[in-house]
Design an enzyme around this catalytic site. Sequence first.
Site, PDB file in Angstrom:
ATOM      1  N   ASN A 271     -15.085   7.547 -28.261  1.00  0.00           N
ATOM      2  CA  ASN A 271     -15.572   8.680 -28.714  1.00  0.00           C
ATOM      3  C   ASN A 271     -15.340   9.053 -30.286  1.00  0.00           C
ATOM      4  O   ASN A 271     -14.125   8.501 -30.676  1.00  0.00           O
ATOM      5  CB  ASN A 271     -14.813   9.685 -27.991  1.00  0.00           C
ATOM      6  CG  ASN A 271     -14.968  11.131 -28.332  1.00  0.00           C
ATOM      7  OD1 ASN A 271     -15.284  11.383 -29.506  1.00  0.00           O
ATOM      8  ND2 ASN A 271     -15.091  12.025 -27.316  1.00  0.00           N
ATOM      9  N   ALA A 272     -16.499   8.947 -30.951  1.00  0.00           N
ATOM     10  CA  ALA A 272     -16.391   8.936 -32.394  1.00  0.00           C
ATOM     11  C   ALA A 272     -15.227   9.963 -33.136  1.00  0.00           C
ATOM     12  O   ALA A 272     -14.666   9.822 -34.018  1.00  0.00           O
ATOM     13  CB  ALA A 272     -17.805   9.221 -32.990  1.00  0.00           C
ATOM     14  N   CYS A 332     -30.007  15.479 -36.001  1.00  0.00           N
ATOM     15  CA  CYS A 332     -31.507  15.385 -35.332  1.00  0.00           C
ATOM     16  C   CYS A 332     -31.571  16.701 -34.628  1.00  0.00           C
ATOM     17  O   CYS A 332     -32.462  17.036 -33.804  1.00  0.00           O
ATOM     18  CB  CYS A 332     -31.497  14.310 -34.609  1.00  0.00           C
ATOM     19  SG  CYS A 332     -30.477  14.055 -33.321  1.00  0.00           S
TER      20      CYS A 332
HETATM   21  N1  SAH Z   1     -27.606   5.494 -34.933  1.00  0.00           N
HETATM   22  C1  SAH Z   1     -28.729   5.288 -33.745  1.00  0.00           C
HETATM   23  C2  SAH Z   1     -28.877   6.487 -32.718  1.00  0.00           C
HETATM   24  C3  SAH Z   1     -27.884   7.255 -32.272  1.00  0.00           C
HETATM   25  S1  SAH Z   1     -28.309   8.209 -30.964  1.00  0.00           S
HETATM   26  C4  SAH Z   1     -29.883   4.829 -34.299  1.00  0.00           C
HETATM   27  O1  SAH Z   1     -30.191   4.785 -35.413  1.00  0.00           O
HETATM   28  O2  SAH Z   1     -30.616   3.935 -33.749  1.00  0.00           O
HETATM   29  C5  SAH Z   1     -26.521   8.850 -30.480  1.00  0.00           C
HETATM   30  C6  SAH Z   1     -25.533   8.016 -30.090  1.00  0.00           C
HETATM   31  O3  SAH Z   1     -24.259   8.551 -29.841  1.00  0.00           O
HETATM   32  C7  SAH Z   1     -26.015   7.594 -28.430  1.00  0.00           C
HETATM   33  O4  SAH Z   1     -26.025   6.301 -28.363  1.00  0.00           O
HETATM   34  C8  SAH Z   1     -24.499   8.327 -27.700  1.00  0.00           C
HETATM   35  O5  SAH Z   1     -24.314   7.398 -26.531  1.00  0.00           O
HETATM   36  C9  SAH Z   1     -23.711   8.170 -28.729  1.00  0.00           C
HETATM   37  N2  SAH Z   1     -22.601   9.326 -28.618  1.00  0.00           N
HETATM   38  C10 SAH Z   1     -22.794  10.529 -28.081  1.00  0.00           C
HETATM   39  N3  SAH Z   1     -21.641  11.255 -28.087  1.00  0.00           N
HETATM   40  C11 SAH Z   1     -20.856  10.202 -28.827  1.00  0.00           C
HETATM   41  C12 SAH Z   1     -19.465  10.423 -29.072  1.00  0.00           C
HETATM   42  N4  SAH Z   1     -18.595  11.474 -28.964  1.00  0.00           N
HETATM   43  N5  SAH Z   1     -18.726   9.349 -29.747  1.00  0.00           N
HETATM   44  C13 SAH Z   1     -19.536   8.225 -29.717  1.00  0.00           C
HETATM   45  N6  SAH Z   1     -20.612   8.111 -29.567  1.00  0.00           N
HETATM   46  C14 SAH Z   1     -21.491   8.993 -28.883  1.00  0.00           C
END
Ligand code: SAH
Length: 389
Positions: A271-272, A332
Amino acid sequence: MPPTVTITPGALARLLGGHPWVRRADVVRGPDAAGDIVRVSDGRRDGGTALWSERSRIALRLVAREAVAPNEIEALIDRRIGEAIDRRRAFVSSWDACRVVHGEADLLPGLFVDRYADVAVIQTAATAMDAREEAIAAIVARRLGARLVVARDDGAARDFEELPRRSGVLRGTGPTLVAWHDAGSAMETDVLTDGKTGGFLDQQENHARAASCVEGAPEALDAFTYHGGFALALARAGARVTALDESPVAIDRARKNATLNGVALTARCANAFDALRELEGEGKRFDLVVIDPPALAKRASALPAAERGYKELNLRALRLLRPNGVLITCSCSGRLTRDRFASVVEAAARDVGRPLQLVEQRGAGRDHPSLVGVPETEYLKCWILRALS
Ligand code: SAH
């Protein structure tokens, strides 16, 4: 003659001024006969031809200023798809994947078409387009020479029209796992089961731009990597990259894609929000951080909480940056306007107390154009900043 829908004079003036939507509240009288292709009028002036929806808050979506008979609509869609493809050729000819039809901005409301190498993915978000999806798949297959056409009608956009969420193969045969290139990085994507239509094509140009920020062998963090769009572009340019995503499926793909590209990538499932805090606590620092979360504000009521989320992510990312480090920060969420996004970034900079240079304000790639005067068609922000000290 198609049925006629009568709208208010104010709504007709807006249509003639270039905004392609009429809200249900502005409809005076619905269609005077059955049909989803209608003529629009305020009782005096003609507003053109539109797609009619029984249910959505957006009752009408303009398709043509002129009169188009219902039996001519498929020919119009065919021609418009051809024009959209020609426009893309001028911009993105060297890439084998791009959005070839982007809804209203290509005068094809409620229709989205993405190309990944020899496969096409269609999304419809308007009842009249949905009803013609088979015919549209045939047009797309012919015009793009696609071996496979897939429908990804499983997104939230369909809910407004109360269209069922579904996905499946519309035409053709063969695997739905597709090999394609995202800004030069080799990718593998299952267009039937992976996120969105498979990839985040709207970020391709930003992936390429991120790579151009790499000098030497900086340490980079891509906090929401999905299949590694930013991470791989950075690694191929020479950066040592850590990539995070909370989805194990996405992390597997990112690792596989790293192998395909012959680059090393530290990819881990996390989780980021937690990981950024932990990395800070461990004293870890980076030269470049990418923040590209999913849309945090899907509904208007979610906006205040979303703004807090974006602010926290940006603040934590800034704390991780070495002096002169680069932050590439994205949102987005269409509801988070450019001005509000600016306020979020500003608040994060204030809290971290570092002078922040705004290097570039970017948006979705040129294959995802917006329509002037229609703010709803502009959604992606991707800003490049530099923490000076
Ligand atoms: N950066 C990517 C697109 C990201 S889409 C590109 O340019 O191709 C958003 C992503 O965030 C998804 O893969 C989803 O699984 C992830 N995500 C959603 N919530 C998150 C969280 N709390 N921590 C980490 N990743 C998460």
